[in-house]
Design a protein around this motif. Structure first.
Motif, PDB file in Angstrom:
ATOM      1  N   SER A   1       0.789  -1.234   0.009  1.00  0.00           N
ATOM      2  CA  SER A   1       0.177  -0.009   0.027  1.00  0.00           C
ATOM      3  C   SER A   1       1.004   1.126  -0.040  1.00  0.00           C
ATOM      4  O   SER A   1       2.027   1.402   0.565  1.00  0.00           O
ATOM      5  CB  SER A   1      -0.804  -0.027   1.038  1.00  0.00           C
ATOM      6  OG  SER A   1      -1.793  -1.041   1.320  1.00  0.00           O
TER       7      SER A   1
ATOM      8  N   CYS B   1      -1.977   3.508  -5.109  1.00  0.00           N
ATOM      9  CA  CYS B   1      -2.562   2.205  -5.233  1.00  0.00           C
ATOM     10  C   CYS B   1      -2.090   1.172  -3.949  1.00  0.00           C
ATOM     11  O   CYS B   1      -1.216   1.303  -3.286  1.00  0.00           O
ATOM     12  CB  CYS B   1      -1.784   1.525  -6.354  1.00  0.00           C
ATOM     13  SG  CYS B   1      -2.424  -0.095  -6.786  1.00  0.00           S
TER      14      CYS B   1
ATOM     15  N   GLU C   1      -7.141  -8.429  -4.504  1.00  0.00           N
ATOM     16  CA  GLU C   1      -7.794  -7.414  -4.976  1.00  0.00           C
ATOM     17  C   GLU C   1      -6.826  -6.176  -5.164  1.00  0.00           C
ATOM     18  O   GLU C   1      -5.670  -6.237  -4.749  1.00  0.00           O
ATOM     19  CB  GLU C   1      -8.851  -6.873  -3.634  1.00  0.00           C
ATOM     20  CG  GLU C   1      -8.024  -6.638  -2.588  1.00  0.00           C
ATOM     21  CD  GLU C   1      -9.352  -6.173  -1.445  1.00  0.00           C
ATOM     22  OE1 GLU C   1     -10.141  -6.735  -1.398  1.00  0.00           O
ATOM     23  OE2 GLU C   1      -8.828  -5.477  -0.528  1.00  0.00           O
ATOM     24  N   GLN C   2      -7.390  -5.040  -5.947  1.00  0.00           N
ATOM     25  CA  GLN C   2      -6.671  -3.822  -6.210  1.00  0.00           C
ATOM     26  C   GLN C   2      -7.554  -2.679  -6.160  1.00  0.00           C
ATOM     27  O   GLN C   2      -8.481  -2.758  -6.562  1.00  0.00           O
ATOM     28  CB  GLN C   2      -6.185  -3.936  -7.552  1.00  0.00           C
ATOM     29  CG  GLN C   2      -5.296  -2.810  -8.258  1.00  0.00           C
ATOM     30  CD  GLN C   2      -5.102  -2.845  -9.599  1.00  0.00           C
ATOM     31  OE1 GLN C   2      -4.428  -3.724 -10.048  1.00  0.00           O
ATOM     32  NE2 GLN C   2      -5.993  -2.230 -10.556  1.00  0.00           N
ATOM     33  N   ARG C   3      -6.939  -1.783  -5.306  1.00  0.00           N
ATOM     34  CA  ARG C   3      -7.713  -0.701  -4.740  1.00  0.00           C
ATOM     35  C   ARG C   3      -6.836   0.634  -4.969  1.00  0.00           C
ATOM     36  O   ARG C   3      -5.726   0.472  -5.070  1.00  0.00           O
ATOM     37  CB  ARG C   3      -8.266  -0.669  -3.351  1.00  0.00           C
ATOM     38  CG  ARG C   3      -9.165  -1.718  -3.184  1.00  0.00           C
ATOM     39  CD  ARG C   3      -9.561  -1.763  -1.673  1.00  0.00           C
ATOM     40  NE  ARG C   3     -10.459  -3.155  -1.596  1.00  0.00           N
ATOM     41  CZ  ARG C   3     -12.007  -2.998  -1.719  1.00  0.00           C
ATOM     42  NH1 ARG C   3     -12.373  -2.091  -2.045  1.00  0.00           N
ATOM     43  NH2 ARG C   3     -12.798  -4.083  -1.189  1.00  0.00           N
ATOM     44  N   TYR C   4      -7.665   1.787  -5.128  1.00  0.00           N
ATOM     45  CA  TYR C   4      -6.850   3.237  -5.261  1.00  0.00           C
ATOM     46  C   TYR C   4      -7.522   4.112  -4.190  1.00  0.00           C
ATOM     47  O   TYR C   4      -8.834   4.038  -3.802  1.00  0.00           O
ATOM     48  CB  TYR C   4      -7.444   3.598  -6.668  1.00  0.00           C
ATOM     49  CG  TYR C   4      -6.620   2.845  -7.700  1.00  0.00           C
ATOM     50  CD1 TYR C   4      -5.317   2.820  -8.123  1.00  0.00           C
ATOM     51  CD2 TYR C   4      -7.156   1.653  -8.373  1.00  0.00           C
ATOM     52  CE1 TYR C   4      -4.558   2.364  -8.996  1.00  0.00           C
ATOM     53  CE2 TYR C   4      -6.756   1.019  -9.266  1.00  0.00           C
ATOM     54  CZ  TYR C   4      -5.283   1.094  -9.543  1.00  0.00           C
ATOM     55  OH  TYR C   4      -4.685   0.577 -10.530  1.00  0.00           O
ATOM     56  N   TYR C   5      -6.699   5.046  -3.783  1.00  0.00           N
ATOM     57  CA  TYR C   5      -7.201   5.992  -2.596  1.00  0.00           C
ATOM     58  C   TYR C   5      -6.444   7.447  -2.977  1.00  0.00           C
ATOM     59  O   TYR C   5      -5.639   7.515  -3.644  1.00  0.00           O
ATOM     60  CB  TYR C   5      -6.531   5.601  -1.341  1.00  0.00           C
ATOM     61  CG  TYR C   5      -7.007   4.154  -0.783  1.00  0.00           C
ATOM     62  CD1 TYR C   5      -8.176   4.091   0.172  1.00  0.00           C
ATOM     63  CD2 TYR C   5      -6.559   3.037  -1.298  1.00  0.00           C
ATOM     64  CE1 TYR C   5      -8.520   2.904   0.429  1.00  0.00           C
ATOM     65  CE2 TYR C   5      -6.950   1.517  -0.729  1.00  0.00           C
ATOM     66  CZ  TYR C   5      -7.984   1.965   0.078  1.00  0.00           C
ATOM     67  OH  TYR C   5      -8.453   0.613   0.533  1.00  0.00           O
TER      68      TYR C   5
ATOM     69  N   LYS D   1     -11.667   5.919  -1.085  1.00  0.00           N
ATOM     70  CA  LYS D   1     -11.644   5.089  -2.057  1.00  0.00           C
ATOM     71  C   LYS D   1     -12.117   5.738  -3.118  1.00  0.00           C
ATOM     72  O   LYS D   1     -13.053   6.863  -3.262  1.00  0.00           O
ATOM     73  CB  LYS D   1     -12.537   3.905  -1.727  1.00  0.00           C
ATOM     74  CG  LYS D   1     -12.314   3.074  -0.570  1.00  0.00           C
ATOM     75  CD  LYS D   1     -13.187   1.950  -0.275  1.00  0.00           C
ATOM     76  CE  LYS D   1     -12.886   1.096   0.735  1.00  0.00           C
ATOM     77  NZ  LYS D   1     -13.979   0.089   1.203  1.00  0.00           N
TER      78      LYS D   1
ATOM     79  N   HIS E   1     -12.389  -0.247  -8.241  1.00  0.00           N
ATOM     80  CA  HIS E   1     -11.884  -1.273  -7.299  1.00  0.00           C
ATOM     81  C   HIS E   1     -12.232  -2.647  -7.811  1.00  0.00           C
ATOM     82  O   HIS E   1     -13.329  -2.791  -8.246  1.00  0.00           O
ATOM     83  CB  HIS E   1     -12.391  -0.954  -5.898  1.00  0.00           C
ATOM     84  CG  HIS E   1     -11.579   0.059  -5.403  1.00  0.00           C
ATOM     85  ND1 HIS E   1     -11.317   0.081  -3.803  1.00  0.00           N
ATOM     86  CD2 HIS E   1     -11.486   1.515  -5.697  1.00  0.00           C
ATOM     87  CE1 HIS E   1     -10.804   1.435  -3.675  1.00  0.00           C
ATOM     88  NE2 HIS E   1     -11.030   2.164  -4.847  1.00  0.00           N
ATOM     89  N   THR E   2     -10.951  -3.521  -7.728  1.00  0.00           N
ATOM     90  CA  THR E   2     -11.310  -4.916  -8.329  1.00  0.00           C
ATOM     91  C   THR E   2     -10.841  -5.992  -7.610  1.00  0.00           C
ATOM     92  O   THR E   2      -9.971  -5.704  -6.906  1.00  0.00           O
ATOM     93  CB  THR E   2     -10.540  -4.930  -9.726  1.00  0.00           C
ATOM     94  OG1 THR E   2     -10.842  -3.958 -10.709  1.00  0.00           O
ATOM     95  CG2 THR E   2     -11.219  -6.380 -10.595  1.00  0.00           C
TER      96      THR E   2
ATOM     97  N   TYR F   1     -16.033  -2.328  -8.380  1.00  0.00           N
ATOM     98  CA  TYR F   1     -16.793  -1.199  -7.625  1.00  0.00           C
ATOM     99  C   TYR F   1     -16.228   0.224  -8.216  1.00  0.00           C
ATOM    100  O   TYR F   1     -15.103   0.112  -8.588  1.00  0.00           O
ATOM    101  CB  TYR F   1     -16.550  -1.188  -6.115  1.00  0.00           C
ATOM    102  CG  TYR F   1     -16.825  -2.340  -5.360  1.00  0.00           C
ATOM    103  CD1 TYR F   1     -18.026  -3.134  -5.748  1.00  0.00           C
ATOM    104  CD2 TYR F   1     -16.180  -2.573  -4.292  1.00  0.00           C
ATOM    105  CE1 TYR F   1     -18.290  -4.216  -4.910  1.00  0.00           C
ATOM    106  CE2 TYR F   1     -16.751  -3.932  -3.575  1.00  0.00           C
ATOM    107  CZ  TYR F   1     -17.547  -4.679  -3.883  1.00  0.00           C
ATOM    108  OH  TYR F   1     -17.972  -5.724  -3.098  1.00  0.00           O
TER     109      TYR F   1
END
Length: 203
Positions: free
Chosen positions: A78, A88, A100-104, A109, A113-114, A126
């Motif tokens: 992170s 990321c 999973e893969q998320r962005y901030y 968020k 997001h996958t 999402y």
């Protein structure tokens, strides 16, 4: 003397405009170089979380924060800026497969997001706005590949067509939200039956 002054000014300007390309798993992001290219592991006793802020040596941390499984595989990576998630975040299963893969942005968020099941099949997708609210489509899948639900949002609230299915493909819910009001099949009841592949409710 004027030459050195000019050179120093150009050097400072160039550094402030540097853009770095950083690889995170199978994703490459290009962004302003505001997050230091340093790493710290969760096992480091100098790290601590207070009131949702990540600290390293009593200072809000900026850099990449890495968590590992007991088998020494990486569990998550992170990016942080001043103790808050920024950029990321990637996570993996213990066997190394992508989880999973998320962005901030500023801890919120944002973007797409996958998530994936351990089989590699898609688990969720999402979409978020800049405030961390659901925006646009939200889709989730069962581990057999069947869609669980397809919802739509505007500023964190359900809006428009909303559908949900059982694991066997039978429809579970099919309704529309207009001005905050729901119209249609909210959930199955004993007095109704719905056939696979059909949205029409029959008694």
């Amino acid at each position: 003397m004027r030459f050195y002054t000019l050179f120093f000014s150009l050097f400072i300007f160039s550094c402030s405009e540097v853009v770095k390309e950083e690889s995170f798993g199978d994703v490459t992001t290009q962004q302003p170089s505001i997050i230091p290219a340093i790493q710290v592991y969760a096992s480091n006793t100098d790290t601590d979380v207070k009131n949702g802020i990540l600290y390293y040596k009593d200072t809000p941390y900026s850099g990449v924060y890495i968590v590992k499984f007991k088998n020494d595989r990486i569990k998550s990576k992170s990016q942080y800026l001043k103790g808050i998630k920024e950029g990321c975040t990637n996570k993996w299963y213990a066997d190394g497969k992508k989880f999973e893969q998320r962005y901030y942005s500023n801890g919120h968020k944002v973007g797409v997001h996958t998530g994936w099941w351990n089989s590699g099949a898609k688990k969720f997708s999402y979409h978020f706005n800049d405030l961390g609210q659901y925006q646009g489509s939200l889709t989730e899948w069962y581990n057999n590949g069947q869609v669980f639900r397809e919802f739509n949002y505007v500023n964190g609230r359900e809006n428009g067509a909303q559908k949900a299915w059982k694991a066997n493909g039978n429809i579970k819910a099919n309704y529309e939200v207009v001005n905050g009001e729901r119209y249609g099949l909210i959930g199955l009841k004993k007095c109704f039956t719905v056939k696979k592949g059909q949205d029409k409710v029959t008694r």
